[in-house]
Design a protein around this motif. Structure first.
Motif, short mmCIF file in Angstrom:
data_model
loop_
_atom_site.label_atom_id
_atom_site.label_comp_id
_atom_site.label_asym_id
_atom_site.label_seq_id
_atom_site.Cartn_x
_atom_site.Cartn_y
_atom_site.Cartn_z
N ASP A 157 0.81 -1.23 0.00
CA ASP A 157 0.00 0.00 0.00
C ASP A 157 0.84 1.27 0.00
OD1 ASP A 157 -2.44 -1.25 -0.06
OD2 ASP A 157 -2.72 -1.23 2.11
N ALA A 158 2.13 1.17 0.27
CA ALA A 158 2.96 2.36 0.44
C ALA A 158 3.65 2.74 -0.86
CB ALA A 158 4.00 2.12 1.53
N TYR A 159 3.75 4.04 -1.11
CA TYR A 159 4.43 4.56 -2.31
C TYR A 159 5.92 4.72 -2.05
CZ TYR A 159 5.60 7.64 -6.22
OH TYR A 159 6.19 8.19 -7.33
N ASP A 160 6.29 5.55 -1.09
CA ASP A 160 7.70 5.76 -0.71
C ASP A 160 7.74 6.03 0.78
OD1 ASP A 160 10.42 6.23 -0.67
OD2 ASP A 160 10.25 8.28 -1.42
N HIS A 207 -7.26 11.25 0.20
CA HIS A 207 -6.95 9.93 -0.35
C HIS A 207 -5.67 10.00 -1.17
CE1 HIS A 207 -9.08 6.01 -0.75
NE2 HIS A 207 -8.28 5.85 -1.80
N GLY A 208 -4.82 8.99 -1.06
CA GLY A 208 -3.61 8.91 -1.84
C GLY A 208 -3.85 8.34 -3.23
N ASP A 209 -3.15 8.87 -4.22
CA ASP A 209 -3.36 8.38 -5.59
C ASP A 209 -2.77 7.00 -5.82
OD1 ASP A 209 -0.67 9.06 -5.58
OD2 ASP A 209 -0.72 10.12 -7.50
N PRO A 214 -9.29 2.12 -4.44
CA PRO A 214 -9.41 3.10 -5.53
C PRO A 214 -10.10 4.39 -5.09
CG PRO A 214 -10.94 1.27 -5.85
CD PRO A 214 -10.04 0.88 -4.73
N ALA A 215 -9.49 5.51 -5.47
CA ALA A 215 -10.01 6.82 -5.09
C ALA A 215 -11.42 7.04 -5.62
CB ALA A 215 -9.08 7.92 -5.60
N ILE A 232 -10.07 15.35 -1.62
CA ILE A 232 -8.70 15.84 -1.80
C ILE A 232 -7.81 14.66 -2.14
CG2 ILE A 232 -6.74 16.97 -0.70
CD1 ILE A 232 -8.79 18.34 1.19
N LEU A 233 -7.20 14.69 -3.33
CA LEU A 233 -6.32 13.62 -3.77
C LEU A 233 -4.87 14.05 -3.58
CD1 LEU A 233 -6.36 10.79 -5.14
CD2 LEU A 233 -5.96 11.99 -7.31
N LEU A 234 -4.10 13.24 -2.86
CA LEU A 234 -2.69 13.51 -2.61
C LEU A 234 -1.83 12.72 -3.59
CD1 LEU A 234 -2.57 13.38 1.30
CD2 LEU A 234 -2.79 15.39 -0.16
N LYS A 235 -0.94 13.41 -4.29
CA LYS A 235 -0.07 12.78 -5.27
C LYS A 235 1.07 12.03 -4.58
CE LYS A 235 -2.28 14.50 -8.82
NZ LYS A 235 -3.03 13.62 -9.77
N SER A 236 1.54 10.97 -5.25
CA SER A 236 2.67 10.17 -4.74
C SER A 236 2.42 9.73 -3.30
CB SER A 236 3.97 10.97 -4.83
OG SER A 236 4.20 11.41 -6.15
N CYS A 237 1.23 9.21 -3.05
CA CYS A 237 0.81 8.89 -1.69
C CYS A 237 0.06 7.56 -1.66
CB CYS A 237 -0.08 10.01 -1.15
SG CYS A 237 -0.65 9.75 0.54
N GLY A 238 0.43 6.71 -0.72
CA GLY A 238 -0.23 5.44 -0.54
C GLY A 238 -1.35 5.50 0.49
N HIS A 239 -1.59 4.38 1.13
CA HIS A 239 -2.74 4.23 2.03
C HIS A 239 -2.57 4.99 3.34
CE1 HIS A 239 -6.39 2.43 3.45
NE2 HIS A 239 -5.81 1.66 4.36
N HIS A 240 -1.33 5.06 3.86
CA HIS A 240 -1.04 5.75 5.12
C HIS A 240 -0.30 7.06 4.81
CE1 HIS A 240 -1.42 1.51 6.31
NE2 HIS A 240 -1.67 1.91 7.55
#
Length: 262
Positions: A157-160, A207-209, A214-215, A232-240
C-alpha cells in the motif's frame, strides 16, 4: 486493554479513529502531530461488531469529548466514523475520511490483486500462506499471522514510506473477522452508502493516488450521496499518508487546515 488514549490538553474536540478492524494504536503518530493545536482523543475499538463499536465510541466521546467533535477516521475507521455520524449526527461537527475503503462493492473487486501485483514473488507466496492459516479453523495463534498479513499489505500500500516501527498495539484477529464480516455485508447490500443520507456535517475525504483502495470508489459514491462533500487527492501517496516521504508534510498541512479553519 484500555480503550482510550489522550493527547494534548482539554478540551478534546478531535478524535482519531483507527482502522483494521483491530489495528489499535496505528493513529498515534497523527494524534501526537495534531496535539499541539488542541486536545486529541484516540479511541481504541475493542468490541467485536460494528454496532457495538459504534456504541463503544459513543460512550468514549460523551464521557471525554467536547461535543460535537471532529472525527478523523482512517481506513476501516473512516467507515466507522461515517456510520457513527449517520446514527448520531448531533455528536459530530465534521467528518474527515483518510484512506477510506470504497463505498460500493464494484470498486473493491481488485484491491487484493492490486496489492499482490505490487509485491515480490516471495511476499506473494507468504501472503497466500498466511491466508491459508487464517482460513484454517484448527490453526493456532492467528493474531501473529494476522499481524504479518497486515505488514505485507502495508508494504504493497505504500508509495515511498519512511521506515518506522508500527505502533499497532495488538492485532486481534477475532475482532477483524467478526467486524469485517458485518461491514462487508453492509457495503454489499448498499446500506453503507445509504447511511450517508443521514449525515448532516461537512465531510472531507483525503486519499492517496497510490492507495490500493481506488479513489473513485470514495469520490464518486460520496459526491452523489452527501450534501456537503469535498475530495482531496494527494499525489505520490499510498494508504497511510503520514508515513509517506513525499506527502506527509502536505497531509498534515491539509489536515490542520481542515481542523482549524473557521
Amino acid at each position: 486493554m484500555k480503550n482510550l488514549r489522550k493527547y494534548g490538553k482539554a478540551p478534546y474536540r478531535v478524535a482519531v479513529i483507527h482502522g483494521g478492524p483491530g489495528a489499535c494504536g496505528e493513529m498515534a503518530p497523527v494524534a501526537r502531530e495534531l496535539a499541539s493545536g488542541g486536545g486529541i482523543l484516540e479511541p481504541l475499538q475493542t468490541a467485536a461488531s460494528p454496532k457495538r463499536q459504534i456504541e463503544e465510541l459513543k460512550t468514549v466521546l460523551e464521557e471525554n469529548g467536547d461535543l460535537p467533535v471532529t472525527l478523523i477516521g482512517f481506513s476501516w475507521g473512516a467507515w466507522l466514523s461515517f456510520i457513527f455520524a449517520a446514527k448520531y449526527p448531533s455528536l459530530v461537527k465534521k467528518l474527515i475520511l483518510v484512506g477510506s475503503g470504497p463505498y460500493e462493492e464494484k470498486y473493491a473487486t481488485r484491491i487484493l490483486q492490486t496489492r499482490l501485483n505490487r509485491l515480490s514473488e516471495e511476499d506473494r507466496t507468504e501472503v497466500k500462506s498466511v491466508i491459508e492459516i487464517l482460513n484454517n479453523p484448527a490453526a493456532e495463534d492467528k493474531n501473529t499471522a494476522f499481524a504479518r498479513f497486515g505488514a505485507l499489505l502495508s508494504k504493497a500500500d505504500a508509495y515511498d514510506p519512511i521506515i518506522n516501527e508500527s505502533e499497532v498495539i495488538e492485532c486481534p484477529y477475532n475482532i477483524y473477522q467478526s467486524v469485517w464480516k458485518d461491514a462487508a455485508e453492509l457495503r454489499r447490500s448498499g446500506e453503507l452508502l445509504k447511511l450517508g443520507k443521514h449525515i448532516k456535517c461537512p465531510v472531507v475525504a483525503i486519499h492517496g493516488d497510490y492507495d490500493s483502495h481506488p479513489a473513485e470508489g470514495v469520490q464518486k459514491p460520496l459526491s452523489a450521496t452527501l450534501k456537503n462533500f469535498r475530495f482531496i487527492l494527494l499525489k505520490s501517496c499510498g494508504h497511510h499518508p503520514w508515513i509517506e516521504r513525499e506527502t506527509r508534510g502536505k497531509f498534515y498541512e491539509t489536515l490542520k487546515e481542515e481542523l482549524y479553519k473557521t
